[in-house]
Scaffold this motif. Structure first.
Motif, PDB file in Angstrom:
ATOM      1  N   ASP A  44     -25.237 -44.425   1.396  1.00  0.00           N
ATOM      2  CA  ASP A  44     -24.500 -45.397   2.216  1.00  0.00           C
ATOM      3  C   ASP A  44     -23.237 -44.741   2.771  1.00  0.00           C
ATOM      4  O   ASP A  44     -22.924 -43.588   2.429  1.00  0.00           O
ATOM      5  N   ASN A  46     -19.994 -45.128   2.371  1.00  0.00           N
ATOM      6  CA  ASN A  46     -18.923 -44.723   1.446  1.00  0.00           C
ATOM      7  C   ASN A  46     -19.308 -43.481   0.649  1.00  0.00           C
ATOM      8  O   ASN A  46     -18.530 -42.539   0.526  1.00  0.00           O
ATOM      9  N   GLU A  75     -24.374 -55.167  -0.505  1.00  0.00           N
ATOM     10  CA  GLU A  75     -25.600 -55.890  -0.884  1.00  0.00           C
ATOM     11  C   GLU A  75     -26.461 -56.265   0.337  1.00  0.00           C
ATOM     12  O   GLU A  75     -27.678 -56.346   0.228  1.00  0.00           O
ATOM     13  N   LYS A  78     -29.662 -54.452   1.154  1.00  0.00           N
ATOM     14  CA  LYS A  78     -30.918 -54.642   0.399  1.00  0.00           C
ATOM     15  C   LYS A  78     -31.747 -55.723   1.089  1.00  0.00           C
ATOM     16  O   LYS A  78     -32.062 -56.755   0.520  1.00  0.00           O
ATOM     17  N   GLY A 107     -26.304 -49.000  -6.889  1.00  0.00           N
ATOM     18  CA  GLY A 107     -27.511 -49.788  -7.098  1.00  0.00           C
ATOM     19  C   GLY A 107     -28.164 -50.254  -5.808  1.00  0.00           C
ATOM     20  O   GLY A 107     -29.389 -50.395  -5.744  1.00  0.00           O
ATOM     21  N   ASP A 111     -31.962 -49.234  -5.209  1.00  0.00           N
ATOM     22  CA  ASP A 111     -33.004 -50.264  -5.126  1.00  0.00           C
ATOM     23  C   ASP A 111     -33.734 -50.203  -3.790  1.00  0.00           C
ATOM     24  O   ASP A 111     -34.963 -50.329  -3.732  1.00  0.00           O
ATOM     25  N   THR A 131     -24.274 -42.900  -8.288  1.00  0.00           N
ATOM     26  CA  THR A 131     -22.864 -42.563  -8.061  1.00  0.00           C
ATOM     27  C   THR A 131     -21.920 -43.668  -8.510  1.00  0.00           C
ATOM     28  O   THR A 131     -20.720 -43.448  -8.573  1.00  0.00           O
ATOM     29  N   SER A 132     -22.439 -44.880  -8.765  1.00  0.00           N
ATOM     30  CA  SER A 132     -21.574 -45.950  -9.282  1.00  0.00           C
ATOM     31  C   SER A 132     -21.807 -46.044 -10.790  1.00  0.00           C
ATOM     32  O   SER A 132     -22.806 -45.527 -11.311  1.00  0.00           O
ATOM     33  N   LYS A 144     -37.115 -50.346 -11.702  1.00  0.00           N
ATOM     34  CA  LYS A 144     -37.155 -51.553 -10.872  1.00  0.00           C
ATOM     35  C   LYS A 144     -36.528 -51.236  -9.522  1.00  0.00           C
ATOM     36  O   LYS A 144     -35.414 -50.718  -9.458  1.00  0.00           O
ATOM     37  N   THR A 171     -18.942 -37.714  -9.661  1.00  0.00           N
ATOM     38  CA  THR A 171     -18.941 -38.582  -8.471  1.00  0.00           C
ATOM     39  C   THR A 171     -18.159 -39.869  -8.751  1.00  0.00           C
ATOM     40  O   THR A 171     -17.680 -40.526  -7.834  1.00  0.00           O
ATOM     41  N   THR A 174     -14.471 -40.994  -7.308  1.00  0.00           N
ATOM     42  CA  THR A 174     -14.124 -41.664  -6.044  1.00  0.00           C
ATOM     43  C   THR A 174     -14.520 -43.147  -6.040  1.00  0.00           C
ATOM     44  O   THR A 174     -14.326 -43.835  -5.036  1.00  0.00           O
TER      45      THR A 174
END
Ligand code: NAD
Ligand code: ZN
Length: 361
Positions: A44, A46, A75, A78, A107, A111, A131-132, A144, A171, A174
């Motif tokens: 994404d 960021n 979100e 998604k 996520g 996903d 990365t989160s 999933k 990662t 940041t």
């Protein structure tokens, strides 16, 4: 930090979480038997701004032909619309059944890209690069994948296990602070449902782990939290039984997110409130065995940006009724037997739910 945690699955599909730098991605792709050629990287804006170019460089230098696709953060990505954008882009560029999709992000990216990989050509390899904090301990593990629908979250999806997870803990440097503390909710969840020692570790270092600044602590904590998820998934890949305990706090959380409007509470903030409610219900049934004050103290360390008591209880109650994890009309909850052990139940009175809500908010 351990160099890897393994996720044992049946039929030779075991995979590893490799704790290393993203620079080592090409070597790891090689280790898991992916042959150099084309690969798709989904990220994404960021995450891409920080890591897209080093990843592209590492891949190209090793002989890969990377095609990087950057989606908007959040979100909203998604979605079926965003998925269609990926399909068009990837199929027009051209892939075959051995072309890996590399999901570089949190996520949402995991996903979305995971679901694209599950469905393109009936399934191409996927490599998760979380990365989160949520992705490191939860969403990148377990297979999933999916997107949201106007009628609810994660309603369209597939199980598609990664070939490998490449976890570069640096990662996280940041990651915005609110995303970090939200992710701590899932770390605490894993501790509370399955690893009492991890809970003690968090309790002991509460201030430091909440800021995320002590690298030594983070490097101990994350692989442990990831291991909880890996072990539960290994036991119950398709969520026919034990895996459901990962939904601790989530029946209330999904209702909070939906009633407040998605994006008001982060998922982790909602889960923290939901876990406090579930903790209350657990302690009501099993007063002696549960260190309610200790767990509640840790959960309250997750900062809240919004006041959940402003939500209407009847709306929350109704939203819980329509959660997809329910069986028939019975609303299912995960409760604790004791610290480190959870079970699923469907048998909770409306009065008790109301009390739990009042306690948690
Ligand atoms: P996210 O991917 O939206 O990431 C949160 C924010 O942090 C985004 O703005 C992202 O751009 C940014 N970000 C991520 N990593 C960053 C970094 N290293 N540096 C700077 N910014 C960074 O969301 P999330 O919190 O990672 O995950 C939530 C999503 O995961 C939800 O959609 C949820 O349904 C899903 N989820 C899936 C599973 C599963 O098993 N598949 C499990 C838990 C959650
Ligand atoms: Zn969750």
């Amino acid at each position: 930090t351990p160099s890897s945690v393994s996720v044992p699955l049946k039929r030779g599909r075991d995979y590893a979480i490799r704790y290393t730098s993203l620079r080592d991605l090409p070597g790891i792709l090689h280790d898991v038997g992916l042959r150099t050629g084309k690969c798709v990287v989904v990220t994404d804006e960021n995450v891409g701004a920080q890591y897209r170019s080093p990843v592209r460089t590492a891949l190209s230098s090793a002989g890969w032909i990377p095609h990087v696709i950057t989606v908007p953060p959040g979100e909203k990505s998604k979605s079926a619309d965003q998925l269609q954008v990926l399909y068009d882009d990837i199929l027009e560029w051209g892939i075959d059944r051995d072309t890996p999709v590399i999901a570089l992000g949190g996520g949402v990216v995991g996903d979305l890209a995971g679901y694209a990989a599950a469905t393109l050509l009936r399934g191409v390899p996927v490599v998760q690069c979380p990365t989160s904090l949520i992705a490191h301990v939860d969403s990148a593990l377990g297979g999933k994948t999916g997107i949201n629908h106007a009628t609810g979250k994660n309603l369209i999806g597939a199980f598609h296990q990664p070939n490998v997870v490449v976890a570069d803990l640096d990662t996280l440097g940041t990651l915005p602070q609110r995303e970090w503390t939200s992710g701590m909710a899932e770390v605490i969840k894993h501790a509370v449902i399955a690893d009492a020692d991890l809970f003690s570790f968090i309790e002991e270092h509460l201030v430091d782990v909440m800021t995320g600044r002590r690298r030594d602590l983070i490097h101990k904590m994350i692989p442990r939290a990831a291991k909880v998820k890996a072990e539960i998934v290994a036991e119950d890949e398709k969520e026919s039984g034990r895996r459901a305990i990962l939904n601790f706090g989530h029946t209330f959380a999904h209702a909070i997110e939906s009633v407040a409007g998605y994006g008001t509470f982060t998922h982790g903030e909602a889960v923290a409130i939901g876990m406090r409610a579930a903790l209350f219900l657990s302690a009501q049934r099993n007063t002696q065995a549960i260190p309610r004050e200790n767990i509640d103290y840790v959960l309250r360390a997750i900062p809240q940006q919004h006041d959940p008591s402003e939500l209407d209880w009847q709306d929350v109650r109704r939203a819980m009724q329509s959660d997809k994890k329910n069986k028939g009309d019975v609303v299912r909850f995960v409760l604790l037997d004791r610290l480190g052990q959870a079970y699923v139940t469907g048998d909770i009175s409306d009065a008790a739910l109301r009390q739990a809500w009042d306690f948690a908010t």
